[in-house]
Design an enzyme around this catalytic site. Structure first.
Site, PDB file in Angstrom:
ATOM      1  N   ARG A 195       0.852  -1.192   0.000  1.00  0.00           N
ATOM      2  CA  ARG A 195       0.000   0.000   0.000  1.00  0.00           C
ATOM      3  C   ARG A 195       0.890   1.245   0.000  1.00  0.00           C
ATOM      4  NH1 ARG A 195      -5.497   0.801   1.859  1.00  0.00           N
ATOM      5  NH2 ARG A 195      -5.602  -1.443   1.872  1.00  0.00           N
TER       6      ARG A 195
ATOM      7  N   ASP B   9       3.466 -13.498   8.729  1.00  0.00           N
ATOM      8  CA  ASP B   9       4.191 -13.617  10.004  1.00  0.00           C
ATOM      9  C   ASP B   9       4.177 -15.047  10.507  1.00  0.00           C
ATOM     10  OD1 ASP B   9       4.816 -10.962  10.071  1.00  0.00           O
ATOM     11  OD2 ASP B   9       3.250 -10.398  11.496  1.00  0.00           O
TER      12      ASP B   9
END
Ligand code: URA
Length: 206
Positions: free
Chosen positions: A102, A200
């Protein structure tokens, strides 16, 4: 848009391990890989076959081989967790990678990495495990469409209804194969119940 939500006991088993917050990242990676085979089998149901004659030890018979017209595009970095199934099951498949992030100022998705094989007239499998708002998957689909593929299937582990609606609105011509349609997005754009941050949890980062 065709939406396929996989119904299979093995999917339920491996997805539950991924959802469990106590799963360590090595087990998480192994189970994501196993789930990628289940997604790959569903997503390849309609790929083309060539007919050929083969000889068994007893006689001649009709055989088949998969046409060499498929490409996978993995969206970095979580998409790396779904590479195994597609790579192992589809002979000679070539792989591309796109990195989508983004833009901090405009909040619009933009790519920071793109390395793609020939996509023209190919069956393209886009690997993007978490369909949340749909922004990065839609951006990856736009990227692939620039190269005139034959068709596009997106493979996700978990899809939020908000993301599905977004893809339907912007890319009604694709097929979405998902292991689960979950309830909703929360205020931080995480999927609920979800599994947390796929990248993650795959790579042991926080
Ligand atoms: N990306 C993730 O990894 N998890 C979510 O819940 C949403 C987006």
């Amino acid at each position: 848009m065709e939406l396929i939500e996989i119904k299979h006991p093995l999917k339920e088993h491996y997805l539950s391990i991924l959802r469990d917050k106590n799963t360590d990242f090595e087990t998480f990676r192994i189970c994501a890989s196993k789930l990628s085979y289940i997604l790959a089998i569903e997503a390849t149901k309609k790929i083309s076959l060539n007919e050929k004659n083969i000889e068994t030890p007893l006689t001649e018979t009709k055989g088949f081989n998969i046409e060499n017209d498929s490409v996978a595009v993995s969206v970095l970095r979580a998409g790396l967790g779904l590479v195994d199934g597609i790579r192992e099951l589809i002979p000679n498949i070539s792989f591309g990678y796109v990195g989508v992030q983004r833009n901090e100022e405009t909040a619009e998705p933009e790519n920071y990495y793109e390395k793609l094989p020939v996509l023209e007239n190919k069956n393209v499998f886009i690997l993007e495990p978490m369909l949340a708002t749909g922004g990065s998957l839609s951006f990856a689909i736009d990227t692939v469409k620039k190269y005139n593929p034959k068709n596009i299937q997106a493979l996700t582990v978990i899809s939020a209804p908000e993301g599905i609606d977004f893809i339907k609105k912007n890319h009604d011509d694709i097929t979405l194969v998902t292991a689960s349609v979950d309830e909703k997005l929360n205020e931080n754009w995480y999927i609920v119940p979800g599994l947390g941050d796929m990248g993650d949890r795959l790579f042991g980062t926080t």
